[in-house]
Enzyme design. Structure first.
Site, PDB file in Angstrom:
ATOM      1  CB  SER A   1      -0.861   0.007   1.264  1.00  0.00           C
ATOM      2  OG  SER A   1      -1.428   1.285   1.468  1.00  0.00           O
TER       3      SER A   1
ATOM      4  CE1 TYR B   1      -3.810  -2.259   5.289  1.00  0.00           C
ATOM      5  CE2 TYR B   1      -3.035  -0.095   4.604  1.00  0.00           C
ATOM      6  CZ  TYR B   1      -3.648  -1.302   4.309  1.00  0.00           C
ATOM      7  OH  TYR B   1      -4.094  -1.541   3.031  1.00  0.00           O
TER       8      TYR B   1
HETATM    9  P1  NAD Z   1     -11.402  -5.875   1.129  1.00  0.00           P
HETATM   10  O1  NAD Z   1     -11.579  -5.666   2.586  1.00  0.00           O
HETATM   11  O2  NAD Z   1     -12.495  -5.503   0.202  1.00  0.00           O
HETATM   12  O3  NAD Z   1     -10.954  -7.369   0.818  1.00  0.00           O
HETATM   13  C1  NAD Z   1     -10.018  -8.024   1.617  1.00  0.00           C
HETATM   14  C2  NAD Z   1     -10.147  -9.491   1.340  1.00  0.00           C
HETATM   15  O4  NAD Z   1      -9.375 -10.206   2.322  1.00  0.00           O
HETATM   16  C3  NAD Z   1     -11.591  -9.967   1.475  1.00  0.00           C
HETATM   17  O5  NAD Z   1     -11.885 -10.870   0.435  1.00  0.00           O
HETATM   18  C4  NAD Z   1     -11.591 -10.669   2.823  1.00  0.00           C
HETATM   19  O6  NAD Z   1     -12.550 -11.696   2.905  1.00  0.00           O
HETATM   20  C5  NAD Z   1     -10.183 -11.228   2.856  1.00  0.00           C
HETATM   21  N1  NAD Z   1      -9.785 -11.595   4.215  1.00  0.00           N
HETATM   22  C6  NAD Z   1      -9.827 -10.819   5.324  1.00  0.00           C
HETATM   23  N2  NAD Z   1      -9.432 -11.547   6.385  1.00  0.00           N
HETATM   24  C7  NAD Z   1      -9.126 -12.790   5.919  1.00  0.00           C
HETATM   25  C8  NAD Z   1      -8.658 -13.973   6.531  1.00  0.00           C
HETATM   26  N3  NAD Z   1      -8.442 -14.028   7.846  1.00  0.00           N
HETATM   27  N4  NAD Z   1      -8.473 -15.079   5.769  1.00  0.00           N
HETATM   28  C9  NAD Z   1      -8.717 -15.037   4.427  1.00  0.00           C
HETATM   29  N5  NAD Z   1      -9.151 -13.932   3.796  1.00  0.00           N
HETATM   30  C10 NAD Z   1      -9.355 -12.826   4.538  1.00  0.00           C
HETATM   31  O7  NAD Z   1     -10.050  -5.110   0.755  1.00  0.00           O
HETATM   32  P2  NAD Z   1      -9.453  -4.641  -0.642  1.00  0.00           P
HETATM   33  O8  NAD Z   1      -9.610  -3.177  -0.697  1.00  0.00           O
HETATM   34  O9  NAD Z   1      -9.944  -5.490  -1.756  1.00  0.00           O
HETATM   35  O10 NAD Z   1      -7.905  -4.925  -0.344  1.00  0.00           O
HETATM   36  C11 NAD Z   1      -7.189  -6.010  -0.871  1.00  0.00           C
HETATM   37  C12 NAD Z   1      -5.715  -5.810  -0.515  1.00  0.00           C
HETATM   38  O11 NAD Z   1      -5.255  -4.572  -1.061  1.00  0.00           O
HETATM   39  C13 NAD Z   1      -5.457  -5.737   0.985  1.00  0.00           C
HETATM   40  O12 NAD Z   1      -4.229  -6.360   1.286  1.00  0.00           O
HETATM   41  C14 NAD Z   1      -5.360  -4.251   1.231  1.00  0.00           C
HETATM   42  O13 NAD Z   1      -4.585  -3.960   2.371  1.00  0.00           O
HETATM   43  C15 NAD Z   1      -4.707  -3.791  -0.035  1.00  0.00           C
HETATM   44  N6  NAD Z   1      -4.931  -2.365  -0.320  1.00  0.00           N
HETATM   45  C16 NAD Z   1      -6.187  -1.874  -0.533  1.00  0.00           C
HETATM   46  C17 NAD Z   1      -6.347  -0.525  -0.791  1.00  0.00           C
HETATM   47  C18 NAD Z   1      -7.691   0.104  -1.049  1.00  0.00           C
HETATM   48  O14 NAD Z   1      -7.750   1.323  -1.200  1.00  0.00           O
HETATM   49  N7  NAD Z   1      -8.775  -0.628  -1.124  1.00  0.00           N
HETATM   50  C19 NAD Z   1      -5.227   0.319  -0.825  1.00  0.00           C
HETATM   51  C20 NAD Z   1      -3.978  -0.223  -0.605  1.00  0.00           C
HETATM   52  C21 NAD Z   1      -3.833  -1.573  -0.360  1.00  0.00           C
END
Ligand code: NAD
Length: 243
Positions: free
Chosen positions: A140, A153
């Site tokens: 991120s 985080y």
């Molecule tokens: P989200 O919360 O929509 O999805 C996260 C996914 O992880 C979900 O499918 C959830 O079920 C799964 N998950 C959570 N806990 C779990 C566990 N214990 N076991 C298995 N699966 C689990 O988030 P997102 O926005 O799609 O983010 C995906 C990745 O991208 C993450 O690592 C997040 O940190 C990173 N990210 C997201 C953003 C953003 O703006 N959305 C920005 C930077 C980084």
């Protein structure tokens, strides 16, 4: 790497960025192993996958409390190989540092750093024998620049950047590439929780004047999987927010 018939394991891929990546790799002809915490895939997601003629398997596991060696073996055995591992599952537990409880720190470090570390270890051991493989870690911009209220985080996502470089150096001699993606603000459930005031404030900092979409991150994962000469890199996908 040609993606047709390659096997791609994506952790946390039942929604958001993970789901978009599962669909993008399936559309490119890859076999996708989808992971989530629920016993079964939702009918809605199944219908989307079927409409794309996707070849996929669902592997249910709460990775925060799963034996990762066993999970890696189960995933590998579904198709007899894994060509691409995407460490995508992640959570945040935001609080200012002075109010952050040990549990907020431990849960985020566990799922966002420890799980990718030990899952990659288990899968790379197997990829080594194939002399081929790709790992993509979902970091991120918060791991690169920090953010108030996200010290846990930021530590986990910065840890992933260092881990990516070290693992890339170790694995390169066996033709295994390890890269990371650092998204900015992407339109998913994770960012839907933000208040309108915070969102407005963030939008003012994004030169492209909008949040990113999950498929724009998925396209970056496809590019990193396909390009055979990129390793150890963290690709920023943030609409210019941190240029
Ligand atoms: P989200 O919360 O929509 O999805 C996260 C996914 O992880 C979900 O499918 C959830 O079920 C799964 N998950 C959570 N806990 C779990 C566990 N214990 N076991 C298995 N699966 C689990 O988030 P997102 O926005 O799609 O983010 C995906 C990745 O991208 C993450 O690592 C997040 O940190 C990173 N990210 C997201 C953003 C953003 O703006 N959305 C920005 C930077 C980084």
């Amino acid at each position: 790497m040609e993606l047709k018939n390659k096997v791609v394991l994506i952790t946390g891929s039942t929604r958001g960025i993970g789901q978009a990546m599962a669909l993008a790799f399936a559309k490119a002809g890859a076999k996708v192993i989808i992971n989530g915490r629920h016993e079964q895939l939702s009918d809605e997601f199944k219908a989307i996958l079927d409409s794309e003629n996707a070849e996929y398997q669902y592997l249910s596991a709460d990775l925060a409390q799963t034996d990762l060696k066993e999970f890696a073996k189960k995933a590998w055995d579904l198709y007899g190989k894994i060509d691409v591992l995407i460490n995508n599952a992640g959570i945040n537990r935001d609080k200012m540092l002075i109010g952050m409880r040990e549990a907020d720190f431990d849960q985020v470090i566990n799922l966002d750093l420890r799980v990718p570390f030990f899952l990659t270890k288990a899968i790379i051991k197997k990829m080594n024998k194939e002399r081929s493989g790709v790992v993509i870690n979902m970091s991120s911009i918060v791991g690169l620049h920090g953010n108030a209220g996200q010290a846990n985080y930021a530590a986990a996502k910065a840890g992933l950047v260092g881990f990516t470089k070290a693992a890339a150096r170790e694995a390169a001699m066996r033709n295994i590439r390890v890269n990371a993606i650092a998204p900015g603000m992407i339109n998913t459930d994770m960012t839907a929780e933000l208040s309108d005031r915070v969102k407005k404030n963030i939008l003012e900092q994004i030169p492209l004047t909008r949040l990113g979409e999950a498929n724009e991150v998925a396209e970056t994962a496809i590019f990193l999987a396909q390009n055979d000469y990129i390793t150890g890199q963290t690709i920023v996908v943030d609409g210019g927010m941190t240029m």
